[in-house]
Design a protein around this motif. Structure first.
Motif, PDB file in Angstrom:
ATOM      1  N   GLU A 104       0.827  -1.203   0.000  1.00  0.00           N
ATOM      2  CA  GLU A 104       0.000   0.000   0.000  1.00  0.00           C
ATOM      3  C   GLU A 104       0.857   1.248   0.000  1.00  0.00           C
ATOM      4  O   GLU A 104       0.478   2.283  -0.538  1.00  0.00           O
ATOM      5  CB  GLU A 104      -0.972  -0.013   1.195  1.00  0.00           C
ATOM      6  CG  GLU A 104      -0.366   0.371   2.556  1.00  0.00           C
ATOM      7  CD  GLU A 104       0.370  -0.782   3.188  1.00  0.00           C
ATOM      8  OE1 GLU A 104       1.017  -0.556   4.219  1.00  0.00           O
ATOM      9  OE2 GLU A 104       0.297  -1.894   2.663  1.00  0.00           O
ATOM     10  N   GLN A 105       2.077   1.154   0.598  1.00  0.00           N
ATOM     11  CA  GLN A 105       2.968   2.301   0.621  1.00  0.00           C
ATOM     12  C   GLN A 105       3.440   2.625  -0.808  1.00  0.00           C
ATOM     13  O   GLN A 105       3.479   3.790  -1.213  1.00  0.00           O
ATOM     14  CB  GLN A 105       4.161   2.022   1.527  1.00  0.00           C
ATOM     15  CG  GLN A 105       5.077   3.244   1.667  1.00  0.00           C
ATOM     16  CD  GLN A 105       6.231   2.969   2.603  1.00  0.00           C
ATOM     17  OE1 GLN A 105       6.471   1.822   2.958  1.00  0.00           O
ATOM     18  NE2 GLN A 105       6.935   4.004   2.983  1.00  0.00           N
ATOM     19  N   LYS A 106       3.812   1.617  -1.599  1.00  0.00           N
ATOM     20  CA  LYS A 106       4.298   1.829  -2.951  1.00  0.00           C
ATOM     21  C   LYS A 106       3.218   2.450  -3.829  1.00  0.00           C
ATOM     22  O   LYS A 106       3.479   3.337  -4.637  1.00  0.00           O
ATOM     23  CB  LYS A 106       4.757   0.503  -3.550  1.00  0.00           C
ATOM     24  CG  LYS A 106       6.027  -0.057  -2.891  1.00  0.00           C
ATOM     25  CD  LYS A 106       6.439  -1.350  -3.562  1.00  0.00           C
ATOM     26  CE  LYS A 106       7.711  -1.909  -2.921  1.00  0.00           C
ATOM     27  NZ  LYS A 106       8.132  -3.190  -3.547  1.00  0.00           N
TER      28      LYS A 106
ATOM     29  N   ILE B  80      -9.361   6.040   2.406  1.00  0.00           N
ATOM     30  CA  ILE B  80      -8.306   5.042   2.203  1.00  0.00           C
ATOM     31  C   ILE B  80      -7.375   4.990   3.402  1.00  0.00           C
ATOM     32  O   ILE B  80      -7.030   3.912   3.900  1.00  0.00           O
ATOM     33  CB  ILE B  80      -7.500   5.362   0.931  1.00  0.00           C
ATOM     34  CG1 ILE B  80      -8.404   5.276  -0.309  1.00  0.00           C
ATOM     35  CG2 ILE B  80      -6.311   4.412   0.784  1.00  0.00           C
ATOM     36  CD1 ILE B  80      -7.737   5.728  -1.590  1.00  0.00           C
ATOM     37  N   LEU B  81      -6.982   6.157   3.888  1.00  0.00           N
ATOM     38  CA  LEU B  81      -5.999   6.236   4.967  1.00  0.00           C
ATOM     39  C   LEU B  81      -6.480   5.600   6.259  1.00  0.00           C
ATOM     40  O   LEU B  81      -5.708   4.954   6.976  1.00  0.00           O
ATOM     41  CB  LEU B  81      -5.598   7.693   5.218  1.00  0.00           C
ATOM     42  CG  LEU B  81      -4.801   8.372   4.101  1.00  0.00           C
ATOM     43  CD1 LEU B  81      -4.601   9.847   4.411  1.00  0.00           C
ATOM     44  CD2 LEU B  81      -3.459   7.686   3.893  1.00  0.00           C
ATOM     45  N   VAL B  82      -7.759   5.771   6.587  1.00  0.00           N
ATOM     46  CA  VAL B  82      -8.262   5.242   7.853  1.00  0.00           C
ATOM     47  C   VAL B  82      -8.324   3.724   7.857  1.00  0.00           C
ATOM     48  O   VAL B  82      -8.507   3.111   8.911  1.00  0.00           O
ATOM     49  CB  VAL B  82      -9.657   5.815   8.197  1.00  0.00           C
ATOM     50  CG1 VAL B  82      -9.603   7.307   8.415  1.00  0.00           C
ATOM     51  CG2 VAL B  82     -10.680   5.448   7.123  1.00  0.00           C
ATOM     52  N   ARG B  83      -8.148   3.103   6.693  1.00  0.00           N
ATOM     53  CA  ARG B  83      -8.172   1.648   6.602  1.00  0.00           C
ATOM     54  C   ARG B  83      -6.763   1.035   6.594  1.00  0.00           C
ATOM     55  O   ARG B  83      -6.617  -0.180   6.498  1.00  0.00           O
ATOM     56  CB  ARG B  83      -8.935   1.215   5.343  1.00  0.00           C
ATOM     57  CG  ARG B  83     -10.442   1.463   5.442  1.00  0.00           C
ATOM     58  CD  ARG B  83     -11.127   1.364   4.091  1.00  0.00           C
ATOM     59  NE  ARG B  83     -12.568   1.379   4.214  1.00  0.00           N
ATOM     60  CZ  ARG B  83     -13.286   2.483   4.420  1.00  0.00           C
ATOM     61  NH1 ARG B  83     -12.689   3.650   4.547  1.00  0.00           N
ATOM     62  NH2 ARG B  83     -14.603   2.407   4.526  1.00  0.00           N
ATOM     63  N   LEU B  84      -5.750   1.878   6.704  1.00  0.00           N
ATOM     64  CA  LEU B  84      -4.374   1.391   6.658  1.00  0.00           C
ATOM     65  C   LEU B  84      -3.851   1.083   8.046  1.00  0.00           C
ATOM     66  O   LEU B  84      -4.344   1.618   9.034  1.00  0.00           O
ATOM     67  CB  LEU B  84      -3.471   2.448   6.000  1.00  0.00           C
ATOM     68  CG  LEU B  84      -3.775   2.800   4.543  1.00  0.00           C
ATOM     69  CD1 LEU B  84      -2.807   3.870   4.063  1.00  0.00           C
ATOM     70  CD2 LEU B  84      -3.677   1.559   3.661  1.00  0.00           C
TER      71      LEU B  84
ATOM     72  N   SER C 168       1.986   2.218   8.808  1.00  0.00           N
ATOM     73  CA  SER C 168       2.005   2.763   7.451  1.00  0.00           C
ATOM     74  C   SER C 168       1.555   4.216   7.460  1.00  0.00           C
ATOM     75  O   SER C 168       2.116   5.065   6.759  1.00  0.00           O
ATOM     76  CB  SER C 168       1.100   1.936   6.530  1.00  0.00           C
ATOM     77  OG  SER C 168       1.548   0.601   6.441  1.00  0.00           O
ATOM     78  N   LEU C 169       0.546   4.495   8.268  1.00  0.00           N
ATOM     79  CA  LEU C 169       0.026   5.852   8.342  1.00  0.00           C
ATOM     80  C   LEU C 169       1.095   6.823   8.847  1.00  0.00           C
ATOM     81  O   LEU C 169       1.215   7.944   8.355  1.00  0.00           O
ATOM     82  CB  LEU C 169      -1.193   5.875   9.271  1.00  0.00           C
ATOM     83  CG  LEU C 169      -2.139   7.075   9.148  1.00  0.00           C
ATOM     84  CD1 LEU C 169      -2.754   7.120   7.762  1.00  0.00           C
ATOM     85  CD2 LEU C 169      -3.218   6.982  10.206  1.00  0.00           C
ATOM     86  N   CYS C 170       1.871   6.390   9.812  1.00  0.00           N
ATOM     87  CA  CYS C 170       2.954   7.232  10.331  1.00  0.00           C
ATOM     88  C   CYS C 170       4.004   7.498   9.249  1.00  0.00           C
ATOM     89  O   CYS C 170       4.524   8.612   9.139  1.00  0.00           O
ATOM     90  CB  CYS C 170       3.610   6.564  11.538  1.00  0.00           C
ATOM     91  SG  CYS C 170       2.548   6.489  12.996  1.00  0.00           S
ATOM     92  N   ARG C 171       4.310   6.486   8.448  1.00  0.00           N
ATOM     93  CA  ARG C 171       5.301   6.664   7.377  1.00  0.00           C
ATOM     94  C   ARG C 171       4.800   7.632   6.313  1.00  0.00           C
ATOM     95  O   ARG C 171       5.573   8.427   5.762  1.00  0.00           O
ATOM     96  CB  ARG C 171       5.626   5.312   6.737  1.00  0.00           C
ATOM     97  CG  ARG C 171       6.387   4.362   7.630  1.00  0.00           C
ATOM     98  CD  ARG C 171       7.051   3.262   6.792  1.00  0.00           C
ATOM     99  NE  ARG C 171       6.078   2.490   6.045  1.00  0.00           N
ATOM    100  CZ  ARG C 171       5.530   1.372   6.484  1.00  0.00           C
ATOM    101  NH1 ARG C 171       5.822   0.906   7.680  1.00  0.00           N
ATOM    102  NH2 ARG C 171       4.664   0.704   5.747  1.00  0.00           N
TER     103      ARG C 171
ATOM    104  N   LEU D 156      -2.899  16.532   6.213  1.00  0.00           N
ATOM    105  CA  LEU D 156      -4.121  15.718   6.138  1.00  0.00           C
ATOM    106  C   LEU D 156      -4.142  14.647   7.227  1.00  0.00           C
ATOM    107  O   LEU D 156      -5.154  14.457   7.916  1.00  0.00           O
ATOM    108  CB  LEU D 156      -4.216  15.068   4.764  1.00  0.00           C
ATOM    109  CG  LEU D 156      -5.482  14.236   4.491  1.00  0.00           C
ATOM    110  CD1 LEU D 156      -6.715  15.125   4.550  1.00  0.00           C
ATOM    111  CD2 LEU D 156      -5.383  13.541   3.142  1.00  0.00           C
ATOM    112  N   ILE D 157      -3.028  13.938   7.415  1.00  0.00           N
ATOM    113  CA  ILE D 157      -2.975  12.866   8.413  1.00  0.00           C
ATOM    114  C   ILE D 157      -3.000  13.419   9.829  1.00  0.00           C
ATOM    115  O   ILE D 157      -3.477  12.761  10.757  1.00  0.00           O
ATOM    116  CB  ILE D 157      -1.716  11.995   8.181  1.00  0.00           C
ATOM    117  CG1 ILE D 157      -1.823  11.283   6.826  1.00  0.00           C
ATOM    118  CG2 ILE D 157      -1.527  10.966   9.295  1.00  0.00           C
ATOM    119  CD1 ILE D 157      -0.579  10.519   6.414  1.00  0.00           C
ATOM    120  N   SER D 158      -2.525  14.650  10.013  1.00  0.00           N
ATOM    121  CA  SER D 158      -2.519  15.268  11.336  1.00  0.00           C
ATOM    122  C   SER D 158      -3.833  15.958  11.659  1.00  0.00           C
ATOM    123  O   SER D 158      -4.021  16.444  12.776  1.00  0.00           O
ATOM    124  CB  SER D 158      -1.367  16.285  11.435  1.00  0.00           C
ATOM    125  OG  SER D 158      -0.118  15.664  11.204  1.00  0.00           O
TER     126      SER D 158
END
Length: 354
Positions: A2-4, A27-31, A35-38, A49-51
């Motif tokens: 998922e990262q790639k 998509i992000l909330v399902r990871l 991975s989310l931290c990376r 967005l992630i913060s």
């Protein structure tokens, strides 16, 4: 993998990609959390967005943490364990905190522990997730009751609420805020006599909830220092608990062999009975009888799932799924349970006392 995929999308440029922020959030909330931290390092826009608070509040809890004292431990040390996402139990120690064996734990709140040194009148706040701690400046007055208020779903800041004097239908408070780094004094009116207040409390979204005998709940606003009285659907006892699940206030109560769970209505804020369960039936033991309050205990509501944790003395601790009406999971170590809380999948918990 998922990262790639997501890195590739980012390299092509967000302007060339049809993925909107709303779809990206889904998509992000399902990871996985790692991975989310990376992905926060992908770009400044992804970091923002992630913060963002909205995404953080949608992230699921990744583990259940249990703070306890084990009866099998000859030194009776305070310990904590957590269940990972696959259900395995991992035991951790608190040796990173140098005063663990010398100070008294007076409260815990969503992954933080509050220690108190009576000899020096000093409070310590310990973050079990990051294995870090901080000592607070000394309070001005002696405390009769100390409460740690921390909601990692909304803020990195926490408060230590000390009741320094009881008054007719109220109290005097001294509150430490990690945001300001100092103690402030406040007066609060409960609307009831303070000797009717129980030790059962719950903190959520700026409100401190305290159950009050015989059938009331005090909701104390720690920003405005105002109180609201909420009438409970049934008289409280030592086995009564309040908590939030999916953002709605729940109330659980054991009386005899019956476990009852109520939830507040969105529109009129009134209580509605959600479940009534016979404990003997769900345990498969017709001869089971609760004659002693120490034989069973309700601990905490799961913030994301429709579950409440139930601890049976000398038997096991389990989650009760009140949607499916069944007990799930177990933790069999013979232990005296002090408190249980959820470790939220939140950057706020990681950043608090980092």
């Amino acid at each position: 993998m998922e990262q790639k995929i997501l890195m590739s999308s980012c390299e092509k440029g967000m302007k060339e990609c049809d993925i909107t922020n709303d779809l990206l959030v889904e998509i992000l909330v399902r990871l996985p959390f790692k991975s989310l931290c990376r992905f926060k390092c992908v770009s400044k826009s992804w970091y923002r967005l992630i913060s963002d608070n909205y995404l953080r509040q949608r992230l699921p809890s990744i583990a259940t943490s249990l703070f306890f004292r084990s009866e099998s431990d000859q030194f009776n040390k305070a310990r904590y364990a957590y269940t990972s996402s696959n259900g395995t139990i991992q035991d951790c120690n608190l040796d990173f905190f140098p005063f663990n064996d010398k100070l008294l734990v007076v409260d815990g709140s969503n992954g933080l522990l509050l220690y108190y040194a009576s000899t020096s009148s000093t409070f310590y706040v310990v973050n079990t997730a990051t294995k870090s701690w901080v000592s607070l400046p000394k309070s001005k007055k002696e405390t009769h009751l100390s409460i740690l208020a921390f909601d990692p779903y909304s803020s990195t800041d926490y408060k230590v609420v000390c009741f320094t004097a009881w008054r007719a239908r109220g109290a005097q408070l001294e509150i430490y805020s990690s945001e300001t780094g100092k103690w402030d004094q406040h007066d609060v009116e409960f609307g009831i006599e303070p000797d009717a207040m129980s030790t059962t409390k719950h903190y959520f979204d700026g409100l401190l909830y305290v159950l009050v005998y015989p059938n009331m709940l005090v909701a104390m606003n720690l920003m405005k220092f105002s109180c609201k009285l909420i009438r409970m659907p049934e008289s409280i006892n030592m086995l009564s608990r309040v908590g939030h699940c999916h953002g709605r206030l729940h109330y659980a109560h054991i009386n005899g062999n019956k476990l009852k769970i109520w939830v507040t209505n969105y529109l009129n804020r009134k209580w509605g009975l959600k479940n009534e369960i016979n404990l003997r039936e769900i345990m498969g033991r017709r001869d089971y009888e609760i004659n002693n309050p120490n034989q069973v205990n309700l601990l905490v509501f799961h913030p994301e799932e429709e579950m409440v944790s139930v601890w049976f003395h000398n038997w096991k601790m389990m989650w009760y799924d009140f949607k499916e009406r069944r007990l799930i999971g177990s933790w069999r170590e013979k232990a005296s349970v002090i408190q249980i809380w959820m470790f939220p999948c939140s950057n706020f918990l990681r950043n608090c006392i980092a």
